[in-house]
Scaffold this motif. Sequence first.
Motif, PDB file in Angstrom:
ATOM      1  N   PRO A 116       0.812  -1.223   0.000  1.00 50.48           N
ATOM      2  CA  PRO A 116       0.000   0.000   0.000  1.00 50.48           C
ATOM      3  C   PRO A 116       0.842   1.268   0.000  1.00 50.48           C
ATOM      4  O   PRO A 116       0.516   2.232  -0.715  1.00 50.48           O
ATOM      5  CB  PRO A 116      -0.825  -0.137   1.282  1.00 50.48           C
ATOM      6  N   GLN A 117       1.922   1.298   0.760  1.00 55.19           N
ATOM      7  CA  GLN A 117       2.741   2.501   0.839  1.00 55.19           C
ATOM      8  C   GLN A 117       3.495   2.795  -0.449  1.00 55.19           C
ATOM      9  O   GLN A 117       4.100   3.865  -0.590  1.00 55.19           O
ATOM     10  CB  GLN A 117       3.730   2.405   2.011  1.00 55.19           C
ATOM     11  N   ASP A 118       3.472   1.853  -1.405  1.00 57.72           N
ATOM     12  CA  ASP A 118       4.127   2.085  -2.697  1.00 57.72           C
ATOM     13  C   ASP A 118       3.266   2.921  -3.638  1.00 57.72           C
ATOM     14  O   ASP A 118       3.757   3.407  -4.659  1.00 57.72           O
ATOM     15  CB  ASP A 118       4.451   0.751  -3.381  1.00 57.72           C
ATOM     16  N   VAL A 119       1.976   3.066  -3.328  1.00 56.51           N
ATOM     17  CA  VAL A 119       1.085   3.853  -4.192  1.00 56.51           C
ATOM     18  C   VAL A 119       1.334   5.331  -3.925  1.00 56.51           C
ATOM     19  O   VAL A 119       1.092   5.826  -2.826  1.00 56.51           O
ATOM     20  CB  VAL A 119      -0.393   3.497  -3.953  1.00 56.51           C
ATOM     21  N   GLN A 120       1.818   6.024  -4.937  1.00 56.02           N
ATOM     22  CA  GLN A 120       2.192   7.429  -4.786  1.00 56.02           C
ATOM     23  C   GLN A 120       1.114   8.389  -5.291  1.00 56.02           C
ATOM     24  O   GLN A 120       0.991   9.500  -4.772  1.00 56.02           O
ATOM     25  CB  GLN A 120       3.502   7.695  -5.534  1.00 56.02           C
ATOM     26  N   GLN A 121       0.377   7.973  -6.313  1.00 57.93           N
ATOM     27  CA  GLN A 121      -0.602   8.863  -6.928  1.00 57.93           C
ATOM     28  C   GLN A 121      -1.894   8.108  -7.219  1.00 57.93           C
ATOM     29  O   GLN A 121      -1.862   6.916  -7.566  1.00 57.93           O
ATOM     30  CB  GLN A 121      -0.080   9.424  -8.254  1.00 57.93           C
ATOM     31  N   ILE A 122      -3.007   8.818  -7.079  1.00 62.75           N
ATOM     32  CA  ILE A 122      -4.313   8.332  -7.531  1.00 62.75           C
ATOM     33  C   ILE A 122      -4.863   9.397  -8.466  1.00 62.75           C
ATOM     34  O   ILE A 122      -5.163  10.518  -8.028  1.00 62.75           O
ATOM     35  CB  ILE A 122      -5.272   8.088  -6.358  1.00 62.75           C
TER      36      ILE A 122
END
Length: 217
Positions: A32-38
């Motif tokens: 989860p912490q690897d997701v930088q942008q939505i």
Amino acid sequence: MRLPDGYALVDTSVPGSAPTVLAALDQLGGRPQDVQQIVLTHYHLDHMGSAADLVAATSARVLAGALDVPVISGTVPEPMPVHTASERALHEQLMAGFSDAEVPPLKHVAVDVDLREGDILDDWPEPVRVLHIPGHTPGSIALHFEESSVLLSSDTIATEDGRAILGPFNLDRQQAIASFRRMAALDVEKVCVPHGLPLLENGGAVLRAATPENDWV
């Protein structure tokens, strides 16, 4: 989308979808912490629905078309699309399906970056150009990967039986058709649509052969 140092998500499906999205990320070896942008292409329920839950799980930044930000953040109510008769029947069917599936209520989410026509997502594997394509919603955006000749069209374009068609449920139908035609003029090979199968070959030619004026009438 794999970024140099993590991942970006483009849209988040309906409310309640965050566990499914995170499970898919885990299958890719991501955390989860690897997701930088939505990146949210527009404010409809099936696109921004799980953004708030995913931000809570990942601490990712949210990017969205500037004119849709007030609806996404909940500061103004969502304007209702103008339905044709055939769209109205489809909309009723979809809403009944959401009710039967007990889709949770929508949560609004703060937007960190307002996207506008011509902005470049330059921290992606290649420069990605933001296209402002109003009509479906005021701030709808598409993403154009110019080097790869790929278009993420958002809901302005859908596919059916190998054809490109105008997506339904538009706030301004004529403006949506103009946005469709604008994207059809791009030199693209692949077109990824949220609803329908992607066009993996000759995508631009398929778009130019379309007749969006005749769809959903």
